[in-house]
Design a protein around this motif. Sequence first.
Motif, short mmCIF file in Angstrom:
data_model
loop_
_atom_site.label_atom_id
_atom_site.label_comp_id
_atom_site.label_asym_id
_atom_site.label_seq_id
_atom_site.Cartn_x
_atom_site.Cartn_y
_atom_site.Cartn_z
N ALA A 45 0.93 -1.17 0.49
CA ALA A 45 0.08 0.23 0.17
C ALA A 45 1.09 1.53 0.11
O ALA A 45 0.68 2.40 -0.92
CB ALA A 45 -0.97 0.03 1.53
N PHE A 46 1.79 1.31 0.77
CA PHE A 46 2.62 2.56 1.09
C PHE A 46 3.60 2.60 -0.60
O PHE A 46 3.78 3.74 -1.12
CB PHE A 46 3.67 2.11 2.00
CG PHE A 46 3.35 2.07 3.08
CD1 PHE A 46 2.06 3.09 3.14
CD2 PHE A 46 3.96 1.49 4.41
CE1 PHE A 46 1.36 2.80 4.61
CE2 PHE A 46 3.16 2.10 5.78
CZ PHE A 46 1.82 2.91 5.60
N GLU A 47 3.84 1.74 -1.40
CA GLU A 47 4.48 1.97 -2.66
C GLU A 47 3.81 2.02 -4.03
O GLU A 47 3.59 2.94 -4.33
CB GLU A 47 4.78 0.33 -3.02
CG GLU A 47 6.28 -0.54 -1.68
CD GLU A 47 6.12 -1.86 -2.78
OE1 GLU A 47 5.78 -2.44 -3.89
OE2 GLU A 47 7.54 -2.05 -1.65
N HIS A 48 2.16 2.23 -3.39
CA HIS A 48 1.37 2.26 -4.53
C HIS A 48 -0.18 3.32 -3.60
O HIS A 48 -1.06 2.56 -3.89
CB HIS A 48 0.94 1.67 -5.27
CG HIS A 48 2.33 0.62 -6.72
ND1 HIS A 48 3.07 0.82 -6.80
CD2 HIS A 48 2.60 -0.27 -6.20
CE1 HIS A 48 3.38 0.27 -6.87
NE2 HIS A 48 3.32 -0.84 -6.51
N PRO A 49 0.85 4.14 -2.94
CA PRO A 49 -1.13 4.71 -1.70
C PRO A 49 -1.63 5.38 -3.05
O PRO A 49 -2.94 5.29 -2.18
CB PRO A 49 -0.80 5.78 -1.15
CG PRO A 49 0.60 5.95 -1.97
CD PRO A 49 1.43 5.05 -2.43
N ILE A 50 -2.14 5.72 -4.14
CA ILE A 50 -3.23 6.24 -4.37
C ILE A 50 -4.31 5.37 -5.67
O ILE A 50 -5.20 5.23 -4.82
CB ILE A 50 -2.65 7.42 -5.72
CG1 ILE A 50 -2.13 8.32 -5.86
CG2 ILE A 50 -4.01 7.42 -6.41
CD1 ILE A 50 -0.73 9.49 -6.60
N ALA A 51 -3.42 3.69 -5.73
CA ALA A 51 -4.23 2.79 -6.45
C ALA A 51 -4.76 2.21 -5.33
O ALA A 51 -6.28 2.03 -4.91
CB ALA A 51 -3.44 1.89 -6.66
N PHE A 52 -4.28 1.87 -3.57
CA PHE A 52 -4.98 1.25 -2.75
C PHE A 52 -5.57 2.30 -1.80
O PHE A 52 -6.87 1.39 -2.00
CB PHE A 52 -3.69 0.81 -1.63
CG PHE A 52 -3.08 -0.12 -2.17
CD1 PHE A 52 -3.59 -1.34 -1.39
CD2 PHE A 52 -2.27 -0.31 -2.60
CE1 PHE A 52 -3.23 -2.26 -1.24
CE2 PHE A 52 -1.43 -1.61 -3.43
CZ PHE A 52 -1.96 -2.69 -2.33
#
Length: 222
Positions: free
Chosen positions: A103-110
């Motif tokens: 989630a922290f790698e892709h926060p916008i998506a999550f």
Amino acid sequence: MESIKERNKEIQRKRKMMYFIEATQKIMEEEGTDHVTIRRVADIAGYNSATIYNYFKNLNHMIAFASIQYLENYNKEFLEAIKKYDDEYEKFIVEWKVFFKNAFEHPIAFEYIFFSGNENIEEIMKEYYEIFPVEVDSKDDLEEMHELLKLANFGYRNEKCLEEFSKGGYIKKENIGIINEITKCIAHEYISIAAKQKEEFDKDKYIKKFISCINYLINKDK
């Protein structure tokens, strides 16, 4: 029986969809969801705007697919991680560690998938997995978890994990609801911060903070 021609057509369809998904992800990662447009995605993918509508209903549909695609790595890591532990506490902690790592790698998506309030996201996730099915290891006994990971309802997903956690005696079953709400709110807050801070965000710091919150809730529940 599916013919070779039909199979090739489906492969080409998936390939073209991935061109648009990857172009959408590029804009999301660099500028955010608000900057994604049909025209910009088409330009990056190398097609005209009209072609996109052969594969996606609208802009939100395409953004949702691009966001869900990020879950594939998370789902694999999650299932591999929980196989390694028998103790419910260790399993529960590693579930969250894997979730936040991705989630922290892709926060916008999550954030888009789990916390945007998009009423159609559940239906779109079902559609996504029909087109891009998850490869299931027939040797494992995690069928219920496989199905759980296809859902966008974060509260429901978390509740099911908490139910398993309670079987280890770490929390009382009657307190699952309130612990679910607390952990869900914290997770949303941390992902929102990650999306705003980007490269400056300290992932390890927030994972440690969350585990401290879990341990606090466990102690309060005794």
